[in-house]
Design a protein around this motif. Structure first.
Motif, PDB file in Angstrom:
ATOM      1  N   ASN A 189      18.633  58.788  45.702  1.00  0.00           N
ATOM      2  CA  ASN A 189      18.950  59.329  47.022  1.00  0.00           C
ATOM      3  C   ASN A 189      18.055  58.662  48.061  1.00  0.00           C
ATOM      4  O   ASN A 189      16.845  58.886  48.096  1.00  0.00           O
ATOM      5  CB  ASN A 189      18.758  60.851  47.040  1.00  0.00           C
ATOM      6  N   SER A 199      17.827  59.135  51.148  1.00  0.00           N
ATOM      7  CA  SER A 199      17.400  59.973  52.262  1.00  0.00           C
ATOM      8  C   SER A 199      16.110  60.719  51.967  1.00  0.00           C
ATOM      9  O   SER A 199      15.544  61.349  52.867  1.00  0.00           O
ATOM     10  CB  SER A 199      18.504  60.972  52.623  1.00  0.00           C
ATOM     11  N   THR A 233      11.878  56.397  52.047  1.00  0.00           N
ATOM     12  CA  THR A 233      11.914  56.720  53.477  1.00  0.00           C
ATOM     13  C   THR A 233      10.759  56.088  54.247  1.00  0.00           C
ATOM     14  O   THR A 233      10.721  56.184  55.486  1.00  0.00           O
ATOM     15  CB  THR A 233      11.912  58.238  53.699  1.00  0.00           C
ATOM     16  N   LEU A 266      16.116  52.568  57.331  1.00  0.00           N
ATOM     17  CA  LEU A 266      17.323  52.880  56.565  1.00  0.00           C
ATOM     18  C   LEU A 266      17.979  51.637  55.988  1.00  0.00           C
ATOM     19  O   LEU A 266      18.371  51.619  54.800  1.00  0.00           O
ATOM     20  CB  LEU A 266      18.311  53.634  57.455  1.00  0.00           C
ATOM     21  N   ARG A 277      16.494  50.185  52.702  1.00  0.00           N
ATOM     22  CA  ARG A 277      16.375  51.015  51.493  1.00  0.00           C
ATOM     23  C   ARG A 277      17.318  50.599  50.364  1.00  0.00           C
ATOM     24  O   ARG A 277      16.915  50.633  49.201  1.00  0.00           O
ATOM     25  CB  ARG A 277      16.580  52.491  51.857  1.00  0.00           C
ATOM     26  N   LEU A 329      23.396  59.208  49.713  1.00  0.00           N
ATOM     27  CA  LEU A 329      22.802  59.441  51.024  1.00  0.00           C
ATOM     28  C   LEU A 329      23.181  60.803  51.581  1.00  0.00           C
ATOM     29  O   LEU A 329      24.323  61.249  51.418  1.00  0.00           O
ATOM     30  CB  LEU A 329      23.287  58.382  52.024  1.00  0.00           C
ATOM     31  N   TRP A 330      22.236  61.466  52.248  1.00  0.00           N
ATOM     32  CA  TRP A 330      22.595  62.493  53.204  1.00  0.00           C
ATOM     33  C   TRP A 330      23.221  61.772  54.399  1.00  0.00           C
ATOM     34  O   TRP A 330      23.118  60.546  54.523  1.00  0.00           O
ATOM     35  CB  TRP A 330      21.365  63.260  53.657  1.00  0.00           C
ATOM     36  N   TRP A 331      23.883  62.527  55.295  1.00  0.00           N
ATOM     37  CA  TRP A 331      24.436  61.875  56.481  1.00  0.00           C
ATOM     38  C   TRP A 331      23.267  61.262  57.247  1.00  0.00           C
ATOM     39  O   TRP A 331      22.358  61.980  57.693  1.00  0.00           O
ATOM     40  CB  TRP A 331      25.209  62.869  57.340  1.00  0.00           C
ATOM     41  N   PRO A 332      23.242  59.929  57.422  1.00  0.00           N
ATOM     42  CA  PRO A 332      22.035  59.291  57.952  1.00  0.00           C
ATOM     43  C   PRO A 332      21.785  59.515  59.444  1.00  0.00           C
ATOM     44  O   PRO A 332      20.655  59.375  59.908  1.00  0.00           O
ATOM     45  CB  PRO A 332      22.281  57.797  57.686  1.00  0.00           C
ATOM     46  N   GLU A 376      16.730  63.054  43.494  1.00  0.00           N
ATOM     47  CA  GLU A 376      16.513  63.615  44.834  1.00  0.00           C
ATOM     48  C   GLU A 376      15.157  64.312  44.842  1.00  0.00           C
ATOM     49  O   GLU A 376      15.069  65.527  44.994  1.00  0.00           O
ATOM     50  CB  GLU A 376      17.653  64.575  45.212  1.00  0.00           C
TER      51      GLU A 376
END
Length: 285
Positions: free
Chosen positions: A17, A19, A23, A27, A30, A44-47, A262
């Motif tokens: 993950n 996100s 970090t 972005l 990565r 990914l979470w919503w970037p 995660e």
């Protein structure tokens, strides 16, 4: 927990993950950082936390970074507000946030389709003071049905996740049964059967759920698994969760999907947070 044990006893497909790991990097750097340590899949979470509908140039740049790195995007969150931060989704929150979620549905699905991503995660959203929970639940179901139907048009599943009560006290889905109940309601409403449970073993352990029982009861309804150790939400082996045993149970129960890493990397660069997993087990197979 040694890398040898993980390399010989588990047959899972892992993704990273981006996100929560790497970090320390911008972005767009990565995906290649994950590839450099041997991973071939990412999620990914919503970037773009401030925008459900970012500029095309931003979407194209991230798509190119993923493609250039040679990794597969296997999971993507719909817009969920400020995450990390105080928000836990937007789809059940009346007004502007719900409208942002709806505006994001097609954008997220189109981006996922462009990269062959087949799993979209929709975080439910916090309870709002002064709003009837029944009103929020009705709005949530309406929006989840829209998301499930759109996901189905690109051959994707819709994931619904339980979080944990201590860290997300305003989030209503804080048990496996609560999340699976919503999964069932969405599937009943659409008739598509593409809503699935996102089983995050860290969150469920924080809720003190019986994880072997959860696996036995809900593996067949699970579309994705995420892991972190507990306490601390660190890498496997930093806490006391028997993650290798639990993933073995999932495999025996028939789960063949991705396992998302995660967790927090701890001190130092993220690249050092994968010592528990031998390099030969990092590439999807």
């Amino acid at each position: 927990m040694s890398g040898l044990e993980w390399g010989t006893a588990s047959d899972q497909r892992f993704n990273v993950n981006l996100s929560i790991l790497f970090t320390e990097l911008p972005l767009l750097e990565r995906p290649s950082a994950a590839a450099a340590v041997g991973f071939t899949a990412v999620e990914l979470w919503w970037p773009w936390v401030d925008s459900p509908t970012p500029e095309r140039s931003a979407l194209d740049a991230l798509k190119k970074a993923i493609e250039d790195a040679g990794v597969q995007l296997t999971g993507l969150n719909f817009y969920a507000g400020r995450l990390p931060g105080p928000d836990r989704g937007a789809l059940s929150i009346p007004g502007e946030e719900s409208e942002k979620f709806r505006a994001n549905i097609d954008v997220a699905a189109d981006f996922a389709e462009s990269l062959g991503c087949k799993a979209l995660n929709a975080l439910y959203g916090n309870r709002v003071e002064g709003v009837d929970p029944a009103e929020q639940d009705a709005l949530a179901l309406e929006n989840l049905v829209l998301a499930a139907r759109t996901a189905n048009t690109i051959g994707a599943i819709l994931l619904i996740e339980a979080l944990n009560q201590p860290e997300s006290p305003l989030y209503p889905l804080v048990s496996a049964p609560a999340a699976v109940e919503i999964v069932d309601k969405v599937n009943e409403a659409t008739g598509l059967g593409n809503a699935r449970f996102l089983m995050d073993l860290y969150h469920l352990s924080m809720n003190r759920e019986d994880l072997p029982s959860v696996i036995e009861r809900y593996a067949s309804k699970t579309g994705h698994v995420q892991i972190a150790d507990n306490p601390g939400r660190g890498a496997p082996g930093t806490g006391s969760l028997p993650l290798e045993d639990l993933l073995g149970r999932l495999g025996k129960a028939g789960y063949e999907g991705w396992v998302g890493l995660e967790y927090k990397p701890g001190d130092g660069p993220s690249a050092a947070a994968f010592d528990w997993l031998p390099a030969t087990a990092r590439a999807a197979h």
